[in-house]
Design an enzyme around this catalytic site. Structure first.
Site, PDB file in Angstrom:
ATOM      1  N   HIS A   1      -2.488  10.425   3.103  1.00 21.12           N
ATOM      2  CA  HIS A   1      -1.150  10.174   3.698  1.00 21.12           C
ATOM      3  C   HIS A   1      -1.104   8.733   4.203  1.00 21.12           C
ATOM      4  O   HIS A   1      -1.695   8.407   5.233  1.00 21.12           O
ATOM      5  CB  HIS A   1      -0.908  11.135   4.872  1.00 21.12           C
ATOM      6  CG  HIS A   1       0.441  10.991   5.502  1.00 21.12           C
ATOM      7  ND1 HIS A   1       1.263  12.064   5.755  1.00 21.12           N
ATOM      8  CD2 HIS A   1       1.129   9.900   5.933  1.00 21.12           C
ATOM      9  CE1 HIS A   1       2.383  11.640   6.316  1.00 21.12           C
ATOM     10  NE2 HIS A   1       2.326  10.323   6.439  1.00 21.12           N
TER      11      HIS A   1
ATOM     12  N   HIS B   1       1.574   5.005   4.452  1.00 22.48           N
ATOM     13  CA  HIS B   1       2.806   4.255   4.192  1.00 22.48           C
ATOM     14  C   HIS B   1       2.414   2.837   3.794  1.00 22.48           C
ATOM     15  O   HIS B   1       1.839   2.108   4.598  1.00 22.48           O
ATOM     16  CB  HIS B   1       3.677   4.197   5.451  1.00 22.48           C
ATOM     17  CG  HIS B   1       4.082   5.547   5.949  1.00 22.48           C
ATOM     18  ND1 HIS B   1       5.296   6.127   5.653  1.00 22.48           N
ATOM     19  CD2 HIS B   1       3.413   6.462   6.702  1.00 22.48           C
ATOM     20  CE1 HIS B   1       5.366   7.329   6.212  1.00 22.48           C
ATOM     21  NE2 HIS B   1       4.227   7.556   6.852  1.00 22.48           N
TER      22      HIS B   1
ATOM     23  N   LYS C   1       7.535  15.338  -0.564  1.00 19.76           N
ATOM     24  CA  LYS C   1       7.474  15.242   0.893  1.00 19.76           C
ATOM     25  C   LYS C   1       8.747  15.770   1.543  1.00 19.76           C
ATOM     26  O   LYS C   1       9.860  15.354   1.182  1.00 19.76           O
ATOM     27  CB  LYS C   1       7.277  13.768   1.276  1.00 19.76           C
ATOM     28  CG  LYS C   1       7.293  13.487   2.765  1.00 19.76           C
ATOM     29  CD  LYS C   1       6.023  13.943   3.451  1.00 19.76           C
ATOM     30  CE  LYS C   1       6.147  13.894   4.954  1.00 19.76           C
ATOM     31  NZ  LYS C   1       5.377  12.859   5.601  1.00 19.76           N
TER      32      LYS C   1
ATOM     33  N   HIS D   1       6.394  17.032   7.079  1.00 21.56           N
ATOM     34  CA  HIS D   1       6.461  16.453   8.430  1.00 21.56           C
ATOM     35  C   HIS D   1       6.959  17.583   9.327  1.00 21.56           C
ATOM     36  O   HIS D   1       8.136  17.940   9.295  1.00 21.56           O
ATOM     37  CB  HIS D   1       7.420  15.255   8.466  1.00 21.56           C
ATOM     38  CG  HIS D   1       7.459  14.599   9.813  1.00 21.56           C
ATOM     39  ND1 HIS D   1       6.950  13.350  10.051  1.00 21.56           N
ATOM     40  CD2 HIS D   1       7.922  15.050  11.005  1.00 21.56           C
ATOM     41  CE1 HIS D   1       7.097  13.043  11.332  1.00 21.56           C
ATOM     42  NE2 HIS D   1       7.692  14.061  11.931  1.00 21.56           N
TER      43      HIS D   1
ATOM     44  N   HIS E   1      -0.356  15.222   9.273  1.00 21.09           N
ATOM     45  CA  HIS E   1      -0.659  14.611  10.582  1.00 21.09           C
ATOM     46  C   HIS E   1      -0.451  15.562  11.754  1.00 21.09           C
ATOM     47  O   HIS E   1       0.375  15.324  12.629  1.00 21.09           O
ATOM     48  CB  HIS E   1       0.141  13.317  10.801  1.00 21.09           C
ATOM     49  CG  HIS E   1       1.588  13.357  10.398  1.00 21.09           C
ATOM     50  ND1 HIS E   1       2.482  14.291  10.859  1.00 21.09           N
ATOM     51  CD2 HIS E   1       2.294  12.572   9.547  1.00 21.09           C
ATOM     52  CE1 HIS E   1       3.664  14.065  10.334  1.00 21.09           C
ATOM     53  NE2 HIS E   1       3.585  13.031   9.537  1.00 21.09           N
TER      54      HIS E   1
ATOM     55  N   ASP F   1      -1.939   8.242   7.965  1.00 20.70           N
ATOM     56  CA  ASP F   1      -0.555   7.968   8.391  1.00 20.70           C
ATOM     57  C   ASP F   1      -0.413   6.532   8.864  1.00 20.70           C
ATOM     58  O   ASP F   1       0.410   6.239   9.742  1.00 20.70           O
ATOM     59  CB  ASP F   1      -0.070   8.948   9.451  1.00 20.70           C
ATOM     60  CG  ASP F   1       1.451   8.964   9.559  1.00 20.70           C
ATOM     61  OD1 ASP F   1       2.125   8.434   8.643  1.00 20.70           O
ATOM     62  OD2 ASP F   1       1.971   9.505  10.545  1.00 20.70           O
TER      63      ASP F   1
HETATM   64  O1  DOR Z   1       4.915   7.250  13.220  1.00 25.33           O
HETATM   65  C1  DOR Z   1       5.411   7.425  12.120  1.00 25.33           C
HETATM   66  N1  DOR Z   1       5.737   6.391  11.306  1.00 25.33           N
HETATM   67  N2  DOR Z   1       5.647   8.673  11.730  1.00 25.33           N
HETATM   68  C2  DOR Z   1       6.314   8.933  10.607  1.00 25.33           C
HETATM   69  O2  DOR Z   1       6.506  10.089  10.323  1.00 25.33           O
HETATM   70  C3  DOR Z   1       6.845   7.853   9.767  1.00 25.33           C
HETATM   71  C4  DOR Z   1       6.106   6.621   9.954  1.00 25.33           C
HETATM   72  C5  DOR Z   1       6.801   5.404   9.391  1.00 25.33           C
HETATM   73  O3  DOR Z   1       7.245   5.462   8.240  1.00 25.33           O
HETATM   74  O4  DOR Z   1       6.871   4.391  10.080  1.00 25.33           O
HETATM   75 ZN    ZN Z   2       3.669   9.363   7.684  1.00 23.61          ZN
END
Ligand code: DOR
Ligand code: ZN
Length: 347
Positions: free
Chosen positions: A15, A17, A101, A138, A176, A249
């Site tokens: 997981h 980004h 997702k 989520h 998470h 995450d």
């Molecule tokens: O803290 C987070 N940031 N939680 C999420 O679910 C998304 C993520 C983000 O894309 O910045």
């Molecule tokens: Zn995330």
């Protein structure tokens, strides 16, 4: 004798980004240098809702990680109220999508186009169940009436339990997790459910974020909870149970977006992800369970082979840099300026 060095199968990040554009170029190699594969979150602007978009995004990631040619991004589809089941079926069968997702609408960053009522996508989830495509969740209920610290526990009762009942064959990853409620729920469930756990939720509780001044760089969603929850997460992560695996995450936001009157949610943990996880396992006297959590459990759940390579970690201190990038792209990494006990070996 304390262990000074640990060699494990190359791990995966289930997981992460990576963003897009200049931010992607800046952050992607931090993930690619440690991990064999990574599940890439689709909450871009606009979100990744088609196989064509995912394939193009995958190419941009490969370009940004070309110094690490063995790194494999695994793409996900962003579920909306109107997502086309056929798009998922085709994208999955062609190997473009690995999973889909579920963001409840408005639960977190770039989730406005998420799902407003899970019943609306039941026909899509039935197709996913049929083809074996994992659903990544989520797990927070979005409601003015539900306290932010209770949103994950509320989600279990309101959504997760009925979902597993209605779709007993659907593969679900509870992403998470941050609560004892979720850890106990996943541990006790008979079904096809697993969970990812971040390094930061194993290391911080809500006091770290709120006592002695607000620490915007420790604000993420789901938000860190009480100590009892952190301890429950550490217990299941280090237990060797195959239902729990690594998902950072890591979610980079520029410093000016974090240190703001309305600061963004997300912790940029990619630069030292493995070192933070291994420190937790070391503290729990569970280094013998680290490879399962980091490198074996996730691929087994996803039905993928384990990575070929190895990685070595050494118990040697290192400083975390205070900032990465500059100007508009400056990011403060998780534990900026602190000293970590472990490092990735260069050899
Ligand atoms: O803290 C987070 N940031 N939680 C999420 O679910 C998304 C993520 C983000 O894309 O910045
Ligand atoms: Zn995330």
């Amino acid at each position: 004798m304390p262990t000074n060095s640990l060699t494990i199968t190359k791990p995966d990040d289930w997981h992460v980004h990576l963003r897009d554009g200049d931010m992607l170029k800046q952050v992607a190699s931090y993930t690619a240098r440690q991990f064999g594969r990574a599940i890439i979150m689709p909450n871009l602007k606009p979100p990744v809702t088609t196989a064509v978009m995912a394939a193009a995004y995958r190419e941009r990631i490969l370009q940004a990680t070309r110094d690490y040619p063995d790194f494999e991004p695994l793409m996900t589809a962003y579920l909306t109220d109107t997502i086309d089941a056929q798009e998922l079926r085709t994208g999955y069968s062609e190997g473009i999508f690995t999973a889909a997702k579920l963001y409840p609408a408005n639960a977190t960053t770039n989730s406005a186009a998420g799902v407003s009522d899970i019943k609306k996508i039941y026909p899509v989830l039935e197709v996913m169940q049929e083809i074996g495509m994992p659903l990544l969740v989520h797990g927070e209920v979005v409601s003015k009436n539900i306290d932010i610290f209770d949103r994950e526990a509320a989600f279990i009762d309101a959504i997760m339990q009925p979902l597993l009942h209605d779709m007993p064959e659907l593969k679900v990853v509870f992403e998470h997790i941050t609560t004892k409620d979720a850890a106990d729920f996943v541990e006790a469930s008979a079904g096809n459910i697993a969970a990812t756990i971040t390094a930061h939720h194993l290391q911080i509780n809500r006091n770290d974020m709120l006592v002695g001044g607000i620490k915007p760089h420790l604000y993420c969603l789901p938000v860190a909870k009480r100590e009892v929850h952190r301890l429950a997460l550490r217990r299941v992560a280090t237990s060797g149970n195959g239902k729990f695996f690594l998902g950072t995450d890591s979610a980079p936001h520029a410093v000016h977006d974090k240190e703001s009157a309305c600061g963004c949610a997300g912790i940029f943990s990619a630069p030292n992800a493995l070192e933070n996880y291994v420190q937790v396992f070391d503290e729990e006297n569970a280094l013998d369970k680290f490879e399962a959590f980091a490198s074996l459990n996730g691929s087994a759940f996803y039905g993928l082979p384990v990575n070929q390579g190895k990685i070595t970690l050494q118990c040697q201190p290192q400083d975390v840099v205070s900032v990465i990038g500059e100007k508009e792209l400056a990011i403060s990494p998780y534990r900026a300026g602190e000293v970590l006990r472990w490092r990735i070996s260069d050899n």
